[in-house]
Each structure stands twice: as C-alpha cells, then as structure tokens.
Design a protein around this motif. Structure first.
Motif, short mmCIF file in Angstrom:
data_model
loop_
_atom_site.label_atom_id
_atom_site.label_comp_id
_atom_site.label_asym_id
_atom_site.label_seq_id
_atom_site.Cartn_x
_atom_site.Cartn_y
_atom_site.Cartn_z
N SER A 1 -3.95 -39.53 9.56
CA SER A 1 -4.93 -39.33 10.64
C SER A 1 -4.52 -40.01 11.94
N ASN A 2 -3.70 -41.04 11.87
CA ASN A 2 -3.33 -41.79 13.06
C ASN A 2 -2.09 -41.26 13.77
N ILE A 3 -1.52 -40.18 13.24
CA ILE A 3 -0.34 -39.60 13.87
C ILE A 3 -0.78 -38.81 15.09
N SER A 4 -0.33 -39.22 16.23
CA SER A 4 -0.72 -38.55 17.47
C SER A 4 0.21 -37.39 17.77
N ASN A 5 -0.33 -36.38 18.43
CA ASN A 5 0.44 -35.19 18.82
C ASN A 5 1.13 -34.54 17.62
N ALA A 6 0.47 -34.56 16.49
CA ALA A 6 1.07 -33.99 15.27
C ALA A 6 1.11 -32.47 15.36
N TYR B 1 -2.88 -35.53 -4.99
CA TYR B 1 -2.82 -36.22 -3.70
C TYR B 1 -4.09 -35.91 -2.91
N CYS B 2 -4.68 -36.95 -2.33
CA CYS B 2 -5.79 -36.80 -1.40
C CYS B 2 -5.25 -37.15 -0.01
N ILE B 3 -5.19 -36.16 0.84
CA ILE B 3 -4.51 -36.32 2.12
C ILE B 3 -5.51 -36.20 3.27
N VAL B 4 -5.34 -37.10 4.23
CA VAL B 4 -6.14 -37.06 5.46
C VAL B 4 -5.23 -36.54 6.56
N TRP B 5 -5.51 -35.33 7.01
CA TRP B 5 -4.68 -34.71 8.02
C TRP B 5 -5.07 -35.21 9.41
N PRO B 6 -4.18 -35.03 10.39
CA PRO B 6 -4.58 -35.32 11.78
C PRO B 6 -5.77 -34.48 12.20
N SER B 7 -6.48 -34.93 13.19
CA SER B 7 -7.73 -34.28 13.61
C SER B 7 -7.51 -33.02 14.42
N ASN B 8 -6.26 -32.60 14.62
CA ASN B 8 -5.98 -31.37 15.38
C ASN B 8 -6.60 -30.16 14.67
N ASP B 9 -6.96 -29.17 15.46
CA ASP B 9 -7.59 -27.96 14.90
C ASP B 9 -6.64 -27.20 13.99
N GLN B 10 -5.34 -27.29 14.22
CA GLN B 10 -4.39 -26.53 13.41
C GLN B 10 -4.30 -27.04 11.97
N PHE B 11 -4.84 -28.23 11.69
CA PHE B 11 -4.83 -28.77 10.34
C PHE B 11 -6.18 -28.58 9.64
N ALA B 12 -7.14 -28.00 10.35
CA ALA B 12 -8.50 -27.92 9.80
C ALA B 12 -8.58 -27.04 8.55
#
Length: 371
Positions: A12-17, A187-198
């Motif tokens: 989640s903390n990866i910016s500009n992912a 695996y329980c994964i928290v994706w970046p908050s970008n819309d493309q990962f929704a």
C-alpha cells in the motif's frame, strides 16, 4: 495438507505503482494470449479427436490390434491431460487475474488433480515407448514376433499387462510431484490505492512445495525420466527407418506394405511427440543446471518468460494432433474413420450398384462392427 494461514503482503505504501511493477503476480499479454486464446483452440479439437479415435477403436473390430491397444490408452491419457492440464490453466485465468491462483479450486486440487496431470504425462510417454518397442520387434525382428504369437490369446494378454504396468508406473512417478505441489500457501495482499488495482483480488493461493528442495527434485526426476526414454526411442526409430528403407528396394507383399505404412505412421507419431516435448524439458534442464552451478542469469530468466508458454503450448499440441497423424499417414486408419462416422458407399462385387445399406456394407468388408 490443510490450507495454511494467510501470509500478508503489504504494497500500500508504494507510490506511483503500475500494473507492470507487479508482473510477478499477474499474467502478461503473452501469457493471456497463450492461455486465453491458443490453449482453448488446442483443447476442443484435441479432446474431440482423441475421443473419435477411441470410438473408432471400439466400433471397428479389425482396429483391436496389439499396437492399437497402446494407442487407445495413449488417447485416454491425452484426453485427461488436455482436460485437466489445459482446462486447469484456462479456468485459473478466468477465475483470477493472479498467475497460478488456485484458491478457488481449494487445496485438494494441489495434491490430487495436479499430480494426476503429471501421471497422464508420464503415461503418454510410456505408451509412446510401448508402441515404438512393439513396431521395433515387428519390423526389425518379425520372425521372433511370429514365434511368440502362435496362440491368439497372447495378442491381448501381454499388451494388457503392459498397459496396467504403464498406468501403475505413471502413478508411482506422479507421486514424486506431490511434495512439490501439495501445499497451498494463501497470500493476503494489500494493493496500492490506485484505481487500476481495485479489481484485483485481495487473497490468492499458490500450490507450493512442502520443502525447498521438493520442486527441484520433482522437475529433475521428470527431466531425467524423459531423456532416459528419449534415447532408446531414437535408436529404435533409426533401426525401423533403416529396415524399412532396405525393404523398399525389394518386392514386398501387400500385407508387408500395410505393416510398413503403420510402422512409418508410428515413427512419425513418436518423433512428433518427442520433438514437441523436448523444448520444455531441455530448457528446464538448462535452467536447473544454471541455478545449481551459479545463479540463473538475467537473460535466461527473460527467455523463460518467452519459451515457457511456447513450450507448454507444444506439449498440449502434441496431445491434440495424434488422431490427425493417424489419418494423414495411414490409409487403413482413414478407412476405419470413414466406416465409423459416415455411411461408406461400397460395392460388394465389381459392377454392382453402390449402396449404403448396412447389411450389404458389412458383408462387403467382411468385418462386422461391434457398435
């Protein structure tokens, strides 16, 4: 072999992912083409073609020869290999955007169905070898075969023993893949908050090895078995081709010509089998050797992304084209297919009008059908 607790991955903390930054988890375009488009194209005609051969084998009495017993079992192995091998990959693609995600298929899938696919692959290898051995003795040592086949029951008794032995051996070999595939890691994964990962799932499960060495051992065992079967087959193919070449120079009877037709067809079939499967095993061997000696170089890792889907497509294509080879390479098989799937117009005697009457047809060919 129960499902383990969830292993957390926090991105989640990866910016500009970007999606491309997570290609280790996701299908790339090449894989989407091979799995989503090419493999279904292989799957449907492959299953239908092999089932058609089994129908011909069952309905045409003269097709029940020693060689065709092996080919029929090869067709059974190919049907299940395509159904579960290709079907599993296509189903996984449509169930999840995560590569190799088997969570919706449950952990039971890992230690039952996936080893079953391996068993079918081993069985195909064994039955191709049985066909090669059978034709090797029939072509290169015909008098020995005639002496051992004086009693009619031996024609079917020995092949059945070999068939049972082939399936049992394939099952035993497939058990070596259970430690490499039988454990599902969730695996329980928290994706970046970008819309493309929704749209990506927050959980996925991968069939993984129980021990670090399990995967390498299973792969090396499969590779070793493949090459130990390959070289004897190549030797027998060369002897068959050489013997048939010598016979072409001399006058031969019609039954010998028919036998040679069958022998050539089976050599072609076996050669295509090993040509289609060799790229996968050869590159897997090179990959493991590089990993043991030093470390896998970057160029080999990149090549793996290209070669692996192509080599897998060749594996499945091999199981698809066998019935086509039978019809193209041998007129006897074409005739049997025609007799089974259409009303063949035949003449009982020369000059008699053509008919599609079933009774007249059966008398004409003098080979009543079992169906």
């Amino acid at each position: 072999m129960e499902t383990q607790q969830c292993t957390h991955l926090d991105y989640s903390n990866i910016s500009n992912a970007r999606i491309q930054d997570f290609e280790v988890f996701l299908y790339n375009q090449r894989e989407q083409f091979f799995v989503g488009i090419l493999m279904p194209i292989i799957l449907v005609p492959g299953i239908l073609g092999n089932i058609a051969f089994l129908v011909v084998y069952q309905c045409v009495r003269r097709m029940k020869t020693r060689t065709n017993i092996y080919l029929a079992n090869l067709a059974v192995a190919d049907v299940f290999y395509l159904l579960f091998g290709v079907g599993e990959k296509v189903l996984s693609l449509y169930l999840s955007a995560i590569r190799y995600d088997s969570l919706k298929l449950s952990s039971v899938w890992c230690y039952t169905v996936l080893p079953f696919v391996k068993m079918c692959a081993y069985a195909s290898m064994f039955f191709v070898t049985m066909v090669t051995v059978d034709k090797f003795f029939a072509v290169c040592h015909p008098f020995r075969v005639r002496r051992s086949s004086k009693r009619r029951y031996r024609l079917f008794l020995m092949p059945i023993r070999f068939v049972i032995g082939g399936w049992v051996t394939a099952l035993v070999c497939a058990t070596t893949s259970i430690p490499a595939l039988g454990k599902m890691i969730v695996y329980c994964i928290v994706w970046p908050s970008n819309d493309q990962f929704a749209s990506l799932p927050n959980q996925f499960g991968i069939c993984s090895p129980f021990y670090p060495w399990s995967d390498a051992f299973s792969n090396l065992f499969q590779i070793t078995l493949f090459f130990s079967v390959l070289f004897p087959n190549v030797y027998m193919y060369m002897k068959i081709i050489y013997t048939l070449h010598l016979r072409v120079k001399s006058a031969v009877r019609r039954d010998t010509q028919l036998r040679n037709y069958v022998a050539r067809m089976l050599v072609i079939n076996g050669s295509i089998f090993f040509l289609c499967t060799m790229p996968f095993y050869f590159f897997s061997l090179a990959y493991h050797v590089a990993d043991v000696v030093t470390s896998v170089p970057v160029w080999m890792t990149e090549m793996l992304k290209v070669v692996r889907p192509i080599s897998q497509a060749l594996l499945y294509l091999n199981s698809c084209i066998n019935p086509l080879i039978y019809n193209v390479a041998n007129p006897r098989y074409r005739t049997a297919f025609s007799e089974t799937f259409k009303c063949e117009k035949v003449r009982r005697h020369q000059g008699q009008p053509k008919t599609c009457d079933t009774t007249v047809y059966m008398r004409a060919v003098n080979k009543p059908s079992n169906c």
